[in-house]
Design a protein around this motif. Structure first.
Motif, mmCIF file in Angstrom:
data_model
loop_
_atom_site.group_PDB
_atom_site.id
_atom_site.type_symbol
_atom_site.label_atom_id
_atom_site.label_comp_id
_atom_site.label_asym_id
_atom_site.label_seq_id
_atom_site.Cartn_x
_atom_site.Cartn_y
_atom_site.Cartn_z
ATOM 1 N N ILE A 17 -7.239 4.418 -3.566
ATOM 2 C CA ILE A 17 -6.970 4.357 -2.131
ATOM 3 C C ILE A 17 -6.679 2.893 -1.801
ATOM 4 O O ILE A 17 -7.491 2.017 -2.078
ATOM 5 N N ASP A 18 -5.507 2.656 -1.239
ATOM 6 C CA ASP A 18 -5.124 1.285 -0.905
ATOM 7 C C ASP A 18 -5.777 0.817 0.396
ATOM 8 O O ASP A 18 -6.248 -0.310 0.488
ATOM 9 N N VAL A 26 -7.086 11.483 -5.934
ATOM 10 C CA VAL A 26 -5.908 10.673 -6.256
ATOM 11 C C VAL A 26 -6.056 9.894 -7.564
ATOM 12 O O VAL A 26 -5.122 9.222 -7.991
ATOM 13 N N ALA A 27 -7.236 9.984 -8.180
ATOM 14 C CA ALA A 27 -7.466 9.252 -9.436
ATOM 15 C C ALA A 27 -6.443 9.683 -10.471
ATOM 16 O O ALA A 27 -6.051 10.849 -10.502
ATOM 17 N N SER A 46 0.818 -1.219 0.000
ATOM 18 C CA SER A 46 0.000 0.000 0.000
ATOM 19 C C SER A 46 0.846 1.260 0.000
ATOM 20 O O SER A 46 1.945 1.284 0.559
ATOM 21 N N ARG A 47 0.317 2.310 -0.603
ATOM 22 C CA ARG A 47 0.971 3.620 -0.617
ATOM 23 C C ARG A 47 0.015 4.731 -0.198
ATOM 24 O O ARG A 47 0.443 5.742 0.342
ATOM 25 N N ILE A 48 -1.271 4.585 -0.500
ATOM 26 C CA ILE A 48 -2.241 5.654 -0.235
ATOM 27 C C ILE A 48 -3.234 5.176 0.818
ATOM 28 O O ILE A 48 -3.919 4.165 0.637
ATOM 29 N N ILE A 49 -3.307 5.926 1.924
ATOM 30 C CA ILE A 49 -4.172 5.561 3.040
ATOM 31 C C ILE A 49 -5.111 6.718 3.357
ATOM 32 O O ILE A 49 -4.663 7.824 3.664
ATOM 33 N N ALA A 50 -6.417 6.438 3.267
ATOM 34 C CA ALA A 50 -7.424 7.423 3.684
ATOM 35 C C ALA A 50 -7.742 7.152 5.151
ATOM 36 O O ALA A 50 -8.044 6.019 5.525
ATOM 37 N N ILE A 51 -7.645 8.182 5.970
ATOM 38 C CA ILE A 51 -7.931 8.029 7.397
ATOM 39 C C ILE A 51 -9.279 8.681 7.692
ATOM 40 O O ILE A 51 -9.409 9.903 7.707
ATOM 41 N N TYR A 78 4.017 6.937 3.406
ATOM 42 C CA TYR A 78 2.663 6.765 2.885
ATOM 43 C C TYR A 78 2.054 8.118 2.532
ATOM 44 O O TYR A 78 2.389 9.130 3.148
ATOM 45 N N ARG A 79 1.175 8.120 1.570
ATOM 46 C CA ARG A 79 0.371 9.311 1.289
ATOM 47 C C ARG A 79 -0.891 9.175 2.131
ATOM 48 O O ARG A 79 -1.578 8.148 2.068
ATOM 49 N N VAL A 80 -1.191 10.186 2.922
ATOM 50 C CA VAL A 80 -2.338 10.150 3.827
ATOM 51 C C VAL A 80 -3.396 11.133 3.347
ATOM 52 O O VAL A 80 -3.091 12.295 3.042
#
Length: 140
Positions: A74-75, A69-70, A11-16, A39-41
């Motif tokens: 989102i990973d 991010v498209a 994973s690289r992209i994490i939506a919190i 990571y990209r948050v």
């Protein structure tokens, strides 16, 4: 390699979801840690939409974060919400074609997990991304 290790490594992209702008909150601390580890948050919190948290633009919904991010995706959708609030988040994670629905410590929702798994998402419940990432770093 465990499923959790694979998810974090791939994973690289994490939506919190439920991200706070208060440094003393767990979501803020975890996001800061993840940022420092490459990571990209994407903070997701309607109360913070359009503002910056830890230098990252906050979004009102997962849909807005996914659009930002498209064409990437989102990973991990990392949920800092009550267990009872997770089903709609799972549905939105499915809609944006996220890779994983991750429920933080003490967050368990079997209905949401079943929905996500049925749609092909990995599911992690009752685990902290920061703690699990630290375990990987120690093992490496």
């Amino acid at each position: 390699m465990s499923n959790i290790a694979r998810i974090l490594q791939d994973s690289r992209i994490i939506a919190i979801v439920g991200m706070s702008d208060k440094p003393e909150r767990a979501s803020h601390e975890v996001a800061d840690y993840l940022l420092r580890h490459g990571y990209r948050v994407l903070p997701v919190n309607p109360a913070l939409a359009g503002k910056e948290v830890l230098g990252q633009r906050a979004y009102a919904t997962l849909m807005e974060a996914a659009a930002a991010v498209a064409p990437a995706r989102i990973d991990i959708v990392d949920c800092f919400r009550k267990s009872g609030d997770i089903v709609p988040i799972a549905e939105e994670a499915i809609a944006v074609k996220a890779g994983c629905l991750w429920l933080q410590l003490d967050v368990v929702n079997e209905q949401a997990a079943q929905l996500a798994r049925a749609a092909g998402l990995d599911v992690v419940m009752d685990h902290c991304t920061k703690i699990e990432h630290r375990k990987l770093a120690v093992a490496a």
